[in-house]
Design a protein around this motif. Structure first.
Motif, PDB file in Angstrom:
ATOM      1  N   ASP A 141     -55.020  53.275  29.360  1.00  0.00           N
ATOM      2  CA  ASP A 141     -54.031  52.322  29.896  1.00  0.00           C
ATOM      3  C   ASP A 141     -53.076  51.856  28.799  1.00  0.00           C
ATOM      4  O   ASP A 141     -51.856  51.761  29.013  1.00  0.00           O
ATOM      5  CB  ASP A 141     -54.738  51.114  30.515  1.00  0.00           C
ATOM      6  CG  ASP A 141     -55.378  51.433  31.854  1.00  0.00           C
ATOM      7  OD1 ASP A 141     -55.035  52.490  32.445  1.00  0.00           O
ATOM      8  OD2 ASP A 141     -56.223  50.639  32.316  1.00  0.00           O
ATOM      9  N   ARG A 142     -53.614  51.559  27.624  1.00  0.00           N
ATOM     10  CA  ARG A 142     -52.779  51.116  26.499  1.00  0.00           C
ATOM     11  C   ARG A 142     -51.811  52.216  26.070  1.00  0.00           C
ATOM     12  O   ARG A 142     -50.646  51.948  25.774  1.00  0.00           O
ATOM     13  CB  ARG A 142     -53.662  50.722  25.321  1.00  0.00           C
ATOM     14  CG  ARG A 142     -54.580  49.534  25.589  1.00  0.00           C
ATOM     15  CD  ARG A 142     -53.910  48.224  25.268  1.00  0.00           C
ATOM     16  NE  ARG A 142     -54.833  47.103  25.410  1.00  0.00           N
ATOM     17  CZ  ARG A 142     -54.700  45.945  24.798  1.00  0.00           C
ATOM     18  NH1 ARG A 142     -53.660  45.739  24.005  1.00  0.00           N
ATOM     19  NH2 ARG A 142     -55.573  44.977  24.979  1.00  0.00           N
ATOM     20  N   ASN A 174     -50.733  54.754  27.935  1.00  0.00           N
ATOM     21  CA  ASN A 174     -49.726  54.927  28.991  1.00  0.00           C
ATOM     22  C   ASN A 174     -48.624  53.879  28.865  1.00  0.00           C
ATOM     23  O   ASN A 174     -47.436  54.178  29.027  1.00  0.00           O
ATOM     24  CB  ASN A 174     -50.381  54.830  30.374  1.00  0.00           C
ATOM     25  CG  ASN A 174     -51.141  56.084  30.749  1.00  0.00           C
ATOM     26  OD1 ASN A 174     -50.857  57.161  30.239  1.00  0.00           O
ATOM     27  ND2 ASN A 174     -52.104  55.956  31.628  1.00  0.00           N
ATOM     28  N   SER A 175     -49.029  52.640  28.574  1.00  0.00           N
ATOM     29  CA  SER A 175     -48.058  51.565  28.401  1.00  0.00           C
ATOM     30  C   SER A 175     -47.158  51.831  27.202  1.00  0.00           C
ATOM     31  O   SER A 175     -45.937  51.627  27.268  1.00  0.00           O
ATOM     32  CB  SER A 175     -48.798  50.235  28.229  1.00  0.00           C
ATOM     33  OG  SER A 175     -47.882  49.185  27.985  1.00  0.00           O
ATOM     34  N   LYS A 179     -44.640  54.534  27.980  1.00  0.00           N
ATOM     35  CA  LYS A 179     -43.603  54.026  28.882  1.00  0.00           C
ATOM     36  C   LYS A 179     -42.596  53.151  28.141  1.00  0.00           C
ATOM     37  O   LYS A 179     -41.383  53.225  28.384  1.00  0.00           O
ATOM     38  CB  LYS A 179     -44.254  53.237  30.017  1.00  0.00           C
ATOM     39  CG  LYS A 179     -43.274  52.749  31.075  1.00  0.00           C
ATOM     40  CD  LYS A 179     -44.000  52.041  32.218  1.00  0.00           C
ATOM     41  CE  LYS A 179     -43.012  51.559  33.281  1.00  0.00           C
ATOM     42  NZ  LYS A 179     -43.719  50.891  34.415  1.00  0.00           N
TER      43      LYS A 179
END
Length: 267
Positions: free
Chosen positions: A105-106, A108-109, A112
Motif C-alpha cells: 500500500d505504501r 502504491n501510494s 502514485k
C-alpha cells in the motif's frame, strides 16, 4: 467643517497607533506558538538527524520506533529529500516485518505521488519483491513448494515487474526484474501442472487436458512443458483419444527426447 475633519483624522491615527502594538503582540504570539509547536515536532533535530536516528532504530530491530521517527520526519520537514526517502524506508521496514499488505500500500501510494521521480523504479522493484515473498515459506525447496499454494501474489509480482520494465526499461531494476520474471514464470507454470495433476487424479480428464494445453501455450520454454505433454497424453489415453495421445507423445519425444516423468498420480 474642516476642523471637524481634521479632528476625526487625528482620532483615527491615534486609535491605529494604540492598536498597532496589540496587533504586533498578537502576531508575535502566533509566531511563538507556531515555533513552539514546530520545536515539539522536530525535537531540535535536523532532517538528516531524524533520518539517521530512524535508521539506527530499524537496524537495532525497533521497527515500530523507527517507522514512528520516519513519520515524524515527514511531519516536521515534509519538503526535504529525507522525508521523501523515508517513505521508501517505511515500506522496506514493513516488508522486513512481514507486513506485506501495508508495505505494498505504501509503495502504491509512493508510485502514485511520484510517478517520474528518480527513485520510483526502486519502488516498482520493491513492490515486486514484497509480493513474491508473500507466497514463500522457509520450508520451500525442502518440504514444500510455493507453486502448490495460492499463487495470486506471484501473479501480482509478475505484473509489477512487467509494469517496471514497461515504465523504466533502461534502469538497473528493469534488468533485475527480467531475471525475476523467468523464476516467476516457472512457478506459475508449475502451479498449473499441479492443478492438472489434481484433475487427473480426480479423473476430470478434459479439465486436465485443458490445463496442460494452457501450460504449453501460456508458458512455453518452461521446465513444466515436457511434463504437461506427458500428462496430456495420459489423459487422452483415459478418454480413448488414441490418435491425439500418439501425436502428443510424438511431439514429446521429438522436443524432449531425454524426458522421464518426475511427477506422481498417486494421492
Amino acid at each position: 467643517m474642516k476642523n471637524t475633519n481634521n479632528i476625526s483624522r487625528i482620532k483615527s491615527i491615534t486609535k491605529f497607533v494604540l492598536i498597532l502594538p496589540l496587533l504586533t503582540l498578537l502576531l508575535s504570539g502566533c509566531w511563538w506558538e507556531e515555533e513552539t509547536k514546530r520545536e515539539s515536532i522536530t525535537k531540535g533535530w535536523s532532517p538528516k538527524t531524524f533520518f539517521e536516528q530512524a535508521k539506527d532504530q530499524i537496524a537495532a530491530g525497533s521497527m515500530d520506533k523507527g517507522i514512528e521517527l520516519y513519520e515524524q520526519l515527514q511531519a516536521a520537514y515534509p519538503g526535504s529529500k529525507y522525508a521523501l526517502q523515508s517513505k521508501l524506508e517505511i515500506a522496506y521496514a514493513l516488508y522486513k516485518s512481514e507486513d506485506y499488505e501495508q508495505a505494498i500500500d505504501r509503495l502504491n501510494s509512493y508510485i502514485k505521488l511520484y510517478p517520474n521521480h528518480f527513485s520510483t523504479p526502486y519502488a516498482y522493484y520493491l513492490r515486486g519483491i514484497v509480493s513474491e515473498d508473500k507466497s514463500r515459506s522457509i520450508l520451500d525447496g525442502v518440504l514444500t513448494d510455493n507453486a502448490q499454494r495460492d499463487v495470486q501474489s506471484v501473479r501480482d509480482a509478475f505484473n509489477y515487474y512487467l509494469a517496471l520494465i514497461d515504465k523504466f526499461p533502461k534502469t538497473e531494476y528493469a534488468d533485475e526484474a527480467k531475471s525475476r520474471l523467468i523464476i516467476l514464470r516457472n512457478i506459475l507454470s508449475r502451479h498449473e501442472l499441479f492443478v492438472a495433476i489434481f484433475y487427473t487424479r480426480k479423473e476430470a480428464n478434459i479439465a486436465a487436458i485443458n490445463r496442460t494445453k494452457y501450460i504449453i501455450e501460456k508458458y512455453p520454454n518452461t521446465p513444466s512443458v515436457p511434463a504437461a505433454l506427458h500428462l496430456m497424453a495420459h489423459n487422452y489415453d483415459a478418454i480413448n483419444a488414441d490418435t491425439l495421445a500418439k501425436d502428443t507423445r510424438r511431439v514429446l519425444q521429438k522436443s524432449y527426447p531425454l524426458y522421464t516423468p518426475h511427477y506422481s498420480l498417486d494421492d
